[in-house]
Design an enzyme around this catalytic site. Structure first.
Site, mmCIF file in Angstrom:
data_model
loop_
_atom_site.group_PDB
_atom_site.id
_atom_site.type_symbol
_atom_site.label_atom_id
_atom_site.label_comp_id
_atom_site.label_asym_id
_atom_site.label_seq_id
_atom_site.Cartn_x
_atom_site.Cartn_y
_atom_site.Cartn_z
ATOM 1 N N ASP A 13 0.813 -1.220 0.000
ATOM 2 C CA ASP A 13 0.000 0.000 0.000
ATOM 3 C C ASP A 13 0.846 1.269 0.000
ATOM 4 O O ASP A 13 0.447 2.289 0.552
ATOM 5 C CB ASP A 13 -0.972 0.027 1.194
ATOM 6 C CG ASP A 13 -1.796 -1.235 1.245
ATOM 7 O OD1 ASP A 13 -2.358 -1.601 0.213
ATOM 8 O OD2 ASP A 13 -1.842 -1.860 2.320
ATOM 9 N N GLY A 15 1.360 3.037 -2.454
ATOM 10 C CA GLY A 15 0.901 3.925 -3.532
ATOM 11 C C GLY A 15 1.539 3.539 -4.856
ATOM 12 O O GLY A 15 1.706 4.364 -5.753
ATOM 13 N N GLY A 17 0.264 1.830 -7.201
ATOM 14 C CA GLY A 17 -0.695 1.941 -8.307
ATOM 15 C C GLY A 17 -0.525 3.247 -9.053
ATOM 16 O O GLY A 17 -0.462 3.287 -10.286
ATOM 17 N N HIS A 41 -4.721 -2.139 -6.181
ATOM 18 C CA HIS A 41 -4.193 -0.825 -6.475
ATOM 19 C C HIS A 41 -5.356 0.108 -6.753
ATOM 20 O O HIS A 41 -6.174 -0.160 -7.614
ATOM 21 C CB HIS A 41 -3.292 -0.872 -7.715
ATOM 22 C CG HIS A 41 -1.999 -1.562 -7.482
ATOM 23 N ND1 HIS A 41 -1.078 -1.801 -8.472
ATOM 24 C CD2 HIS A 41 -1.446 -2.043 -6.358
ATOM 25 C CE1 HIS A 41 -0.030 -2.409 -7.962
ATOM 26 N NE2 HIS A 41 -0.235 -2.583 -6.686
ATOM 27 N N THR A 130 -5.667 -11.737 3.993
ATOM 28 C CA THR A 130 -6.835 -11.162 3.324
ATOM 29 C C THR A 130 -7.969 -12.189 3.233
ATOM 30 O O THR A 130 -9.092 -11.831 2.906
ATOM 31 C CB THR A 130 -6.465 -10.714 1.902
ATOM 32 O OG1 THR A 130 -5.974 -11.843 1.182
ATOM 33 C CG2 THR A 130 -5.402 -9.624 1.924
ATOM 34 N N ARG A 144 3.040 -29.345 -5.874
ATOM 35 C CA ARG A 144 2.848 -29.915 -7.215
ATOM 36 C C ARG A 144 1.481 -30.568 -7.421
ATOM 37 O O ARG A 144 1.334 -31.492 -8.195
ATOM 38 C CB ARG A 144 3.990 -30.893 -7.550
ATOM 39 C CG ARG A 144 5.306 -30.145 -7.637
ATOM 40 C CD ARG A 144 6.477 -31.056 -7.585
ATOM 41 N NE ARG A 144 6.559 -31.720 -6.302
ATOM 42 C CZ ARG A 144 7.572 -32.471 -5.904
ATOM 43 N NH1 ARG A 144 8.578 -32.677 -6.699
ATOM 44 N NH2 ARG A 144 7.577 -33.039 -4.728
ATOM 45 N N THR A 302 -9.584 -5.335 1.460
ATOM 46 C CA THR A 302 -10.434 -5.881 2.525
ATOM 47 C C THR A 302 -11.175 -4.808 3.328
ATOM 48 O O THR A 302 -11.963 -5.151 4.209
ATOM 49 C CB THR A 302 -9.582 -6.697 3.527
ATOM 50 O OG1 THR A 302 -8.534 -5.850 4.014
ATOM 51 C CG2 THR A 302 -8.962 -7.923 2.863
ATOM 52 N N LYS A 332 2.280 10.339 -0.906
ATOM 53 C CA LYS A 332 1.388 10.851 0.148
ATOM 54 C C LYS A 332 2.064 11.837 1.109
ATOM 55 O O LYS A 332 1.744 11.866 2.308
ATOM 56 C CB LYS A 332 0.773 9.687 0.924
ATOM 57 C CG LYS A 332 -0.188 8.869 0.048
ATOM 58 C CD LYS A 332 -0.878 7.805 0.834
ATOM 59 C CE LYS A 332 -2.369 7.958 0.823
ATOM 60 N NZ LYS A 332 -3.098 6.837 1.437
ATOM 61 N N ASP A 334 1.566 14.883 1.189
ATOM 62 C CA ASP A 334 0.515 15.839 1.587
ATOM 63 C C ASP A 334 -0.191 15.420 2.874
ATOM 64 O O ASP A 334 -0.697 16.277 3.601
ATOM 65 C CB ASP A 334 -0.515 15.976 0.456
ATOM 66 C CG ASP A 334 -1.061 14.621 0.022
ATOM 67 O OD1 ASP A 334 -0.259 13.777 -0.437
ATOM 68 O OD2 ASP A 334 -2.286 14.398 0.148
ATOM 69 N N GLY A 416 -0.797 14.268 -3.694
ATOM 70 C CA GLY A 416 -2.262 14.172 -3.676
ATOM 71 C C GLY A 416 -2.688 12.892 -4.366
ATOM 72 O O GLY A 416 -1.865 12.179 -4.941
HETATM 73 P P1 IMP Z 1 -2.236 -12.882 2.446
HETATM 74 O O1 IMP Z 1 -1.395 -12.277 1.388
HETATM 75 O O2 IMP Z 1 -3.719 -12.735 2.187
HETATM 76 O O3 IMP Z 1 -1.851 -14.283 2.764
HETATM 77 O O4 IMP Z 1 -1.981 -12.051 3.781
HETATM 78 C C1 IMP Z 1 -0.750 -12.095 4.482
HETATM 79 C C2 IMP Z 1 -0.388 -10.728 5.046
HETATM 80 O O5 IMP Z 1 -0.060 -9.851 3.986
HETATM 81 C C3 IMP Z 1 -1.524 -10.042 5.808
HETATM 82 O O6 IMP Z 1 -0.956 -9.261 6.847
HETATM 83 C C4 IMP Z 1 -2.132 -9.118 4.779
HETATM 84 O O7 IMP Z 1 -2.792 -8.024 5.347
HETATM 85 C C5 IMP Z 1 -0.866 -8.684 4.043
HETATM 86 N N1 IMP Z 1 -1.108 -8.252 2.659
HETATM 87 C C6 IMP Z 1 -1.275 -9.029 1.573
HETATM 88 N N2 IMP Z 1 -1.405 -8.284 0.472
HETATM 89 C C7 IMP Z 1 -1.304 -7.006 0.849
HETATM 90 C C8 IMP Z 1 -1.309 -5.766 0.140
HETATM 91 O O8 IMP Z 1 -1.447 -5.693 -1.080
HETATM 92 N N3 IMP Z 1 -1.177 -4.641 0.897
HETATM 93 C C9 IMP Z 1 -1.007 -4.705 2.238
HETATM 94 N N4 IMP Z 1 -0.970 -5.820 2.928
HETATM 95 C C10 IMP Z 1 -1.115 -6.983 2.246
HETATM 96 MG MG MG Z 2 -2.904 -2.137 -1.928
#
Ligand code: IMP
Ligand code: MG
Length: 431
Positions: A13, A15, A17, A41, A130, A144, A302, A332, A334, A416
């Site tokens: 996260d 940013g 994207g 993203h 997630t 496998r 999520t 970010k 800002d 921004g």
């Molecule tokens: P999983 O990838 O769903 O197995 O989650 C494992 C850990 O990675 C958890 O703490 C999720 O919140 C974190 N996580 C997985 N993908 C992202 C993402 O794109 N951004 C932030 N946290 C992520």
């Molecule tokens: Mg993300």
């Protein structure tokens, strides 16, 4: 430069994207090489918000080819939904624009069920996944017994394997995890539809990339999650199940070894984390709530509230080094406007000993105390700034210090949410 990877240096996260979107304009092909729809993203284009989970960000530019590489695990139903949404709202156009690797693995409903049942059983020790089945899908790949997209071609054999896997997973779900089994229900029919709609997208993506590079075209590799969520380099076991670092572009993206020209690291001007696990600079006071609201720090995948903290230069430096990234895009900035003073973590204290390295071996990241440097903040809004020199002096000093500590050259600064709210000092794909 013809091949560039954009990699998160924190816990996702960052940013990415927005940065990928900006660079995609100058690329011919955009590739995702790891992870699945656990990533999300968010892009704001002409005031409209798009959330991309599986399809690379190049999707929003006409004519760019989007590649889903062999290193990804793809929930086919989620992919169909995403393609439909893109066709409805973004004129996504002909199927040839999206190339899906024959070798990518499928995330099945039983993977999701196992992911969720395990997390529920772990209670307080849960990873905070997630719940999209990413870990169990990668387990099957390595064991496998996973289902690859190429197997859709011979549907009878695919169906037999799917039924066998389902029966086995259901025994595990009920006997070990004490959870409900996954009904076969409409799954086979759904997979027939998946076959019909996705077969035209299937491609030898590694071969395709090699051809594209031979023609001198530009390829952008879009990282997902972040270095601290990497299965090897992250804060294990509180990580995701894929390799998120730059070197994964070779295995997962199919880029020929040695063909990566540049790595651009991405960091937020502060830090966030979704899910459980150590987070030394986490702010647990009202200031944290303020930053979360101001930065809209809720998971795109999520909707969970993200944990929020100060910029951690120890982790950033580690991540830049692991990725071989020379330049950094800081997003970010800002959001920090009006926070005075601002803090940067410059070292960790472990039982009275100070270290500027991420703890390894027996020293645990959840036991260290951050050592902060405090700097005066700024109060001006930044959204209209397009040159570094236009930023308030204290914001510039903050950027300089962050880059110095992270051993990074500043390439971009996000000021921004929208596409144009960015200062670009260095573009790895010059026009
Ligand atoms: P999983 O990838 O769903 O197995 O989650 C494992 C850990 O990675 C958890 O703490 C999720 O919140 C974190 N996580 C997985 N993908 C992202 C993402 O794109 N951004 C932030 N946290 C992520
Ligand atoms: Mg993300």
């Amino acid at each position: 430069m013809n091949t560039v990877a954009v990699i998160g240096t924190q816990w996702g996260d960052e940013g990415k994207g927005k940065i990928v979107d900006l660079l995609a304009r100058h690329a011919d092909v955009v590739v995702r090489f790891q992870g699945g729809n656990n990533a999300a993203h968010t892009l704001v284009v002409d005031g409209a918000k798009f959330i991309l989970r599986l399809v690379p960000a190049g999707a929003l530019y006409p004519g760019k080819v989007c590649v889903i590489g062999a290193g990804m695990v793809v929930d086919p139903i989620a992919l169909l939904e995403e393609i439909a949404e893109l066709k409805r709202n973004a004129n996504f156009g002909p199927d040839g624009r999206l190339k899906l690797s024959y070798d990518a693995h499928m995330v099945m409903p039983y993977h999701r069920a196992i992911d969720r049942a395990r997390e529920a059983r772990l209670g307080k020790a849960a990873i905070g996944t997630t719940g999209f089945g990413i870990g169990p899908a990668y387990e099957d790949k390595v064991a496998r017994c996973g289902l690859r997209f190429s197997e859709l071609a011979g549907f009878a054999a695919f169906e037999r394997k799917l039924r066998r896997n389902l029966a086995e997973k259901n025994r595990y779900l009920t006997a070990v995890l004490k959870a409900k089994p996954v009904p076969v229900g409409g799954l086979i029919e759904q997979m027939r539809e998946v076959r019909r709609k996705l077969l035209p997208h299937l491609c030898d993506t590694a071969g395709y990339l090699a051809d594209v590079l031979e023609r001198g075209q530009r390829v952008l590799f879009e990282g997902a999650h972040g270095t601290m969520l990497d299965i090897d380099h992250g804060t294990y076991p509180f990580v995701t199940s894929s390799s998120c670092v730059a070197s994964a572009v070779f295995a997962g993206g199919g880029l020929p070894g040695g063909r990566l020209d540049a790595v651009l690291g991405i960091a937020k001007a502060y830090t966030t984390r979704v899910g459980a696990g150590p987070f030394p600079t986490e702010i647990k006071t009202r200031l944290g709530d303020r930053l979360r609201e101001k930065g809209a720090e809720y998971g795109s995948a999520t909707r969970r509230p993200r944990r929020v903290g100060w910029f951690d230069a120890v982790l950033a430096r580690r991540a830049m080094r692991v990725n071989g990234a020379a330049t950094l895009a800081l997003t970010k900035l800002d959001v920090l406007t009006g926070i005075d003073p601002v803090r940067i973590c410059v070292a960790y204290d472990f039982r009275g000993a100070r270290s500027t390295e991420m703890p390894q071996g027996p020293v645990r990241l959840d036991r260290v105390k951050p050592v902060y440097e405090e700097m005066p903040g700024w109060h001006e809004t930044l959204g209209d700034k397009r040159e570094l020199g236009e930023l308030p002096r204290n914001a510039r000093r903050y950027l300089e210090r962050v880059c110095e500590l992270s051993r990074a050259r500043l390439a971009m600064v996000g000021v921004g949410a929208s596409r144009d709210e960015i200062i670009v000092l260095e573009n790895p794909f010059p026009s």
